[in-house]
Design a protein around this motif. Structure first.
Motif, short mmCIF file in Angstrom:
data_model
loop_
_atom_site.label_atom_id
_atom_site.label_comp_id
_atom_site.label_asym_id
_atom_site.label_seq_id
_atom_site.Cartn_x
_atom_site.Cartn_y
_atom_site.Cartn_z
N ARG A 251 8.41 7.01 -5.23
CA ARG A 251 7.65 6.00 -4.46
C ARG A 251 8.29 4.64 -4.58
O ARG A 251 8.35 3.88 -3.61
N ALA A 325 2.95 2.37 -6.81
CA ALA A 325 2.04 2.42 -5.66
C ALA A 325 1.92 1.05 -4.99
O ALA A 325 1.95 0.94 -3.76
N LYS A 328 5.14 0.30 -3.13
CA LYS A 328 5.29 1.11 -1.91
C LYS A 328 4.36 0.58 -0.81
O LYS A 328 4.77 0.39 0.33
N ALA A 329 3.11 0.32 -1.18
CA ALA A 329 2.15 -0.16 -0.18
C ALA A 329 2.57 -1.53 0.36
O ALA A 329 2.57 -1.76 1.58
N TYR A 330 2.98 -2.41 -0.52
CA TYR A 330 3.29 -3.79 -0.12
C TYR A 330 4.59 -3.84 0.70
O TYR A 330 4.64 -4.42 1.78
N ALA A 333 4.33 -2.28 4.16
CA ALA A 333 3.53 -3.09 5.09
C ALA A 333 4.34 -4.30 5.57
O ALA A 333 4.33 -4.64 6.75
N TYR A 368 6.32 4.18 6.35
CA TYR A 368 5.00 3.62 6.09
C TYR A 368 4.02 4.72 5.66
O TYR A 368 3.13 4.50 4.84
N THR A 373 0.31 7.28 1.92
CA THR A 373 0.07 6.24 2.93
C THR A 373 -0.31 4.93 2.22
O THR A 373 -0.58 4.91 1.02
N ARG A 374 -0.38 3.86 3.00
CA ARG A 374 -0.78 2.58 2.41
C ARG A 374 -2.17 2.70 1.78
O ARG A 374 -2.44 2.18 0.70
N GLU A 375 -3.05 3.45 2.47
CA GLU A 375 -4.42 3.58 1.94
C GLU A 375 -4.41 4.29 0.59
O GLU A 375 -5.08 3.86 -0.36
N ASN A 377 -1.97 4.61 -1.62
CA ASN A 377 -1.37 3.79 -2.68
C ASN A 377 -2.28 2.62 -3.05
O ASN A 377 -2.34 2.22 -4.21
N THR A 378 -3.02 2.12 -2.06
CA THR A 378 -4.00 1.06 -2.35
C THR A 378 -5.08 1.61 -3.29
O THR A 378 -5.49 0.94 -4.25
#
Ligand code: FAD
Length: 392
Positions: A251, A325, A328-330, A333, A368, A373-375, A377-378
């Motif tokens: 990740r 995480a 990866k999310a940041y 995005a 992405y 997904t961003r969700e 990892n958030t």
């Protein structure tokens, strides 16, 4: 060969690299720009993977650096992050091929295999003699793979019998082995298996019609009474926690690839806007275009600082799931914003392959979503900071 820091590395993060690492990156960059840049648009349009690049990629060392068994010299996770960045800066599909072969397939064996399995498989995967894939996601289980896997493994004497289906599996139309993650019917735990793709009952079909990472060959896999010996079960994979340990490193690498993709788009837009003249001057001389370019550079600089730090934590043995995480999310995005601004700055030419930015724009979508997904990892970070799991 001397290493030129990228202009997009605005705060000179690459300063932390050793001379040996810089030399390897300089060689890789030259090879990518001479051998991959000129041809990759055509492969993208034809949705075909450039198989002829696999051997030279392996010769560059990108499949070897991470492993004790094969690394040509001592190197850091920060260096390997810059390798992922350089690959994605030229082409995210080539970067994804490496991420699957090296991070996911070899990484599974490195993290969860026995010493014998490591010794047998890692050198073959690092040389490209054996091609690998990583099968976790299923048609009915993507984000919830920690608990929702439906593929089963049943022990039968010295063998295991695998049944189920996998979806989205990169490189799997041509891989020699695929790591299959399946739930043991006896204890309900997720276990990993090195499955030779020639095994009877294994069938992979290419997913057609993708609008992102078109050269990457993603497959639907069906497993019907696939028999593998106990010797091909990953001996240190006893639950999903061990699968997550593989993803912790990969990740962070996807976050690096996101920075590389953003840089590729930014550089393409910078070159285009300096050359394109409107209202009697290059569009790069218009304030609003400079605003786009500077926003891109701000995103790249912030994300690069984050991924360098995550890899430094990895080098010191301090990297946690939530660190990867968040990166990866940041970073993905910010990449998504960056490629959109870069594409906007190129006007109509921003949507044709010839001007490069379109490819980064489209490829950003897959980065992405894959590897969490961003969700998701958030939610991993949210659980870490609040102590509350909010997945369901
Ligand atoms: P879903 O899980 O169906 O999610 C759809 C949407 O719902 C997402 O926005 C998601 O964030 C959201 N969502 C789901 N649950 C929640 C929740 N609890 N709260 C809030 N939002 C939620 N997998 C492999 O195993 N091997 C590979 O090699 C591989 N390569 C890939 C390559 C590509 C190009 C792509 C696109 C995918 C690849 N994947 C691979 C699969 C990838 O990891 C999954 O696509 C990803 O994990 C998301 O799963 P899904 O597509 O099933 O989406």
């Amino acid at each position: 060969m001397s290493f030129e820091p990228l202009a997009a590395d605005f705060y000179s993060y690459a300063d932390v690299l050793t001379d040996r690492e810089r030399e390897a990156l300089a060689r890789l960059r030259t090879w990518l720009e001479t051998e991959v840049t000129p041809v990759i648009g055509g492969y993208w349009e034809r949705a075909e993977f450039p198989m002829r690049l696999i051997a030279p990629l392996a010769e560059q060392g990108v499949l070897s650096y991470a492993w004790e068994e094969t690394r040509p010299f001592e190197n850091s996770a920060v260096f390997r992050g810059f390798v992922a960045l350089e690959l994605a800066r030229v082409d995210a599909s080539v970067g994804t091929f490496v991420g699957v072969q090296n991070g996911l397939a070899t990484g599974s064996i490195a993290v969860a295999g026995s010493d014998e399995q490591r010794a047998e498989w890692i050198p073959k995967l690092a040389s490209g003699e054996v091609l690998g894939a990583f099968g976790l996601t299923e048609p009915d289980s993507g984000s919830d793979s920690a608990r929702g896997l439906r593929t089963t493994a049943r022990r039968d004497g010295d063998e295991w019998v695998l049944n189920g289906a996998k979806r989205w599996i990169g490189n799997a139309t041509f891989s020699d082995i695929t790591i299959i993650w399946a739930k043991d019917e006896a204890d309900g735990q997720v276990k990993g298996f090195i499955v030779p793709t020639s095994t009877p009952g294994y069938a992979a079909t290419k997913i057609e019609g993708k609008i992102s990472l078109r050269p990457v060959q993603n497959a639907d896999i069906v497993l019907t009474d696939v028999r593998v010996p106990e010797g091909l079960r990953l001996q240190r994979a006893n639950s999903f926690r061990d699968t997550a340990a593989v993803l912790r490193a990969t990740r962070a690498e996807v976050a690096w690839s996101a920075v590389g993709t953003a840089i590729g788009a930014y550089e393409a837009a910078l070159a285009y806007t300096k050359a394109r003249v409107q209202f009697g001057k290059p569009i790069a001389a218009h304030q609003l275009i400079q605003d786009h370019l500077v926003k891109c550079l701000g995103n790249i600089t912030a994300s690069l600082g984050m991924v360098v730090r995550v890899s430094e934590l990895q080098d010191r043995g301090l990297q946690r799931d939530e660190h990867s995480a968040l990166a990866k999310a940041y970073a993905t995005a910010r990449m998504r914003e960056t490629v959109a601004w870069a594409r906007e700055a190129c006007g109509g030419n921003g949507i044709v392959l010839e001007h490069r930015v379109a490819r980064y724009f489209a490829d950003a979508e897959a980065l992405y979503s894959y590897e969490g997904t961003r969700e998701m990892n958030t939610l991993i970070v949210g659980r870490a900071i609040t102590g509350e799991a909010a997945f369901v």
